[in-house]
Design a protein around this motif. Structure first.
Motif, PDB file in Angstrom:
ATOM      1  N   MET A   1      16.173   7.793  18.654  1.00  8.50           N
ATOM      2  CA  MET A   1      15.748   8.733  17.674  1.00  8.50           C
ATOM      3  C   MET A   1      15.610   8.308  16.357  1.00  8.50           C
ATOM      4  SD  MET A   1      17.622  12.723  17.055  1.00  8.50           S
ATOM      5  CE  MET A   1      17.084  13.664  15.987  1.00  8.50           C
ATOM      6  N   GLN A   2      14.752   8.651  15.720  1.00  5.93           N
ATOM      7  CA  GLN A   2      14.237   8.140  14.321  1.00  5.93           C
ATOM      8  C   GLN A   2      15.236   8.676  13.366  1.00  5.93           C
ATOM      9  OE1 GLN A   2      10.228   8.738  13.247  1.00  5.93           O
ATOM     10  NE2 GLN A   2      10.800   8.435  11.257  1.00  5.93           N
ATOM     11  N   GLU A   3      15.840   7.777  12.444  1.00  6.71           N
ATOM     12  CA  GLU A   3      16.674   8.476  11.172  1.00  6.71           C
ATOM     13  C   GLU A   3      16.076   9.111  10.390  1.00  6.71           C
ATOM     14  OE1 GLU A   3      19.304   6.297   7.781  1.00  6.71           O
ATOM     15  OE2 GLU A   3      19.022   5.241   9.617  1.00  6.71           O
ATOM     16  N   LYS A   4      16.447  10.271  10.079  1.00  5.85           N
ATOM     17  CA  LYS A   4      15.845  11.176   8.725  1.00  5.85           C
ATOM     18  C   LYS A   4      15.924  10.702   7.544  1.00  5.85           C
ATOM     19  CE  LYS A   4      15.720  14.287  12.009  1.00  5.85           C
ATOM     20  NZ  LYS A   4      14.252  14.408  12.526  1.00  5.85           N
ATOM     21  N   THR A   5      14.949  10.576   6.734  1.00  5.96           N
ATOM     22  CA  THR A   5      14.645  10.407   5.396  1.00  5.96           C
ATOM     23  C   THR A   5      14.145  11.456   4.538  1.00  5.96           C
ATOM     24  OG1 THR A   5      12.479   9.527   5.843  1.00  5.96           O
ATOM     25  CG2 THR A   5      14.066   7.903   6.208  1.00  5.96           C
ATOM     26  N   CYS A   6      14.325  11.110   3.021  1.00  9.38           N
ATOM     27  CA  CYS A   6      13.811  12.196   2.291  1.00  9.38           C
ATOM     28  C   CYS A   6      12.765  12.901   2.417  1.00  9.38           C
ATOM     29  CB  CYS A   6      14.196  11.745   0.771  1.00  9.38           C
ATOM     30  SG  CYS A   6      15.672  11.646   0.359  1.00  9.38           S
ATOM     31  N   GLN A  40      13.163   8.265  -3.457  1.00  9.90           N
ATOM     32  CA  GLN A  40      12.221   7.256  -2.745  1.00  9.90           C
ATOM     33  C   GLN A  40      11.904   8.103  -1.554  1.00  9.90           C
ATOM     34  OE1 GLN A  40      10.342   4.566  -4.163  1.00  9.90           O
ATOM     35  NE2 GLN A  40      11.690   5.119  -5.758  1.00  9.90           N
ATOM     36  N   ALA A  41      10.725   8.146  -1.076  1.00 11.00           N
ATOM     37  CA  ALA A  41      10.298   8.843   0.421  1.00 11.00           C
ATOM     38  C   ALA A  41      11.089   8.146   1.592  1.00 11.00           C
ATOM     39  CB  ALA A  41       9.064   8.478   0.625  1.00 11.00           C
ATOM     40  N   LEU A  42      11.618   6.945   1.559  1.00  2.86           N
ATOM     41  CA  LEU A  42      12.445   6.485   2.732  1.00  2.86           C
ATOM     42  C   LEU A  42      14.066   6.535   2.572  1.00  2.86           C
ATOM     43  CD1 LEU A  42       9.920   3.981   3.898  1.00  2.86           C
ATOM     44  CD2 LEU A  42      10.473   6.149   4.784  1.00  2.86           C
ATOM     45  N   ASP A  43      14.426   6.913   1.498  1.00  2.00           N
ATOM     46  CA  ASP A  43      15.951   7.101   0.897  1.00  2.00           C
ATOM     47  C   ASP A  43      16.479   7.877   2.334  1.00  2.00           C
ATOM     48  OD1 ASP A  43      15.719   5.629  -1.196  1.00  2.00           O
ATOM     49  OD2 ASP A  43      15.924   7.463  -2.636  1.00  2.00           O
ATOM     50  N   THR A  44      18.006   7.424   2.040  1.00  2.00           N
ATOM     51  CA  THR A  44      18.601   8.440   2.997  1.00  2.00           C
ATOM     52  C   THR A  44      19.122   9.780   2.525  1.00  2.00           C
ATOM     53  OG1 THR A  44      19.948   6.228   3.762  1.00  2.00           O
ATOM     54  CG2 THR A  44      21.121   8.530   4.209  1.00  2.00           C
ATOM     55  N   GLN A  50      17.498  19.732   4.521  1.00  2.00           N
ATOM     56  CA  GLN A  50      16.931  20.561   5.455  1.00  2.00           C
ATOM     57  C   GLN A  50      15.620  20.030   6.122  1.00  2.00           C
ATOM     58  OE1 GLN A  50      16.563  24.349   3.592  1.00  2.00           O
ATOM     59  NE2 GLN A  50      18.772  24.508   3.251  1.00  2.00           N
ATOM     60  N   GLU A  51      15.459  19.824   7.341  1.00  2.00           N
ATOM     61  CA  GLU A  51      14.462  19.286   7.881  1.00  2.00           C
ATOM     62  C   GLU A  51      13.196  20.331   7.896  1.00  2.00           C
ATOM     63  OE1 GLU A  51      13.282  16.903  12.248  1.00  2.00           O
ATOM     64  OE2 GLU A  51      14.954  18.006  11.982  1.00  2.00           O
ATOM     65  N   ASN A  52      12.050  19.506   7.700  1.00  2.00           N
ATOM     66  CA  ASN A  52      10.615  20.275   7.638  1.00  2.00           C
ATOM     67  C   ASN A  52      10.450  20.637   8.750  1.00  2.00           C
ATOM     68  OD1 ASN A  52       9.663  20.127   4.835  1.00  2.00           O
ATOM     69  ND2 ASN A  52       9.005  18.049   5.026  1.00  2.00           N
ATOM     70  N   SER A  53       9.463  21.857   9.052  1.00  2.00           N
ATOM     71  CA  SER A  53       9.067  22.191  10.142  1.00  2.00           C
ATOM     72  C   SER A  53       7.926  21.327  10.647  1.00  2.00           C
ATOM     73  CB  SER A  53       8.892  23.617  10.471  1.00  2.00           C
ATOM     74  OG  SER A  53       7.918  23.981   9.411  1.00  2.00           O
ATOM     75  N   PRO A  54       7.529  20.894  11.922  1.00  2.00           N
ATOM     76  CA  PRO A  54       6.063  20.159  12.172  1.00  2.00           C
ATOM     77  C   PRO A  54       4.976  20.880  11.398  1.00  2.00           C
ATOM     78  CG  PRO A  54       7.628  20.641  14.196  1.00  2.00           C
ATOM     79  CD  PRO A  54       8.163  21.462  13.208  1.00  2.00           C
TER      80      PRO A  54
END
Length: 56
Positions: A1-6, A40-44, A50-54
């Motif tokens: 599973m891919q790690e979540k980022t900002c 930064q876009a790839l920051d933790t 809250q996850e974006n919906s696809p």
């Protein structure tokens, strides 16, 4: 599973650079959760993630 980022968060606002007649996303933006803060876009992500919906 891919790690979540900002960049995966609903609170992240992407910044863009104008290139000719179109805009390209850059690896920078800001978070609008509670207060504006540079991210930064790839920051933790922070505790307000809250996850974006696809995209449809």
């Amino acid at each position: 599973m891919q790690e979540k980022t900002c960049v995966d968060c609903v609170h992240f606002i992407q910044h863009y650079r104008k290139h000719g007649k179109h805009y390209d996303p850059i690896n920078c933006g800001h978070c609008i959760a509670l207060r504006v803060k540079k991210r930064q876009a790839l920051d933790t992500p922070c505790e307000h993630f809250q996850e974006n919906s696809p995209a449809k």
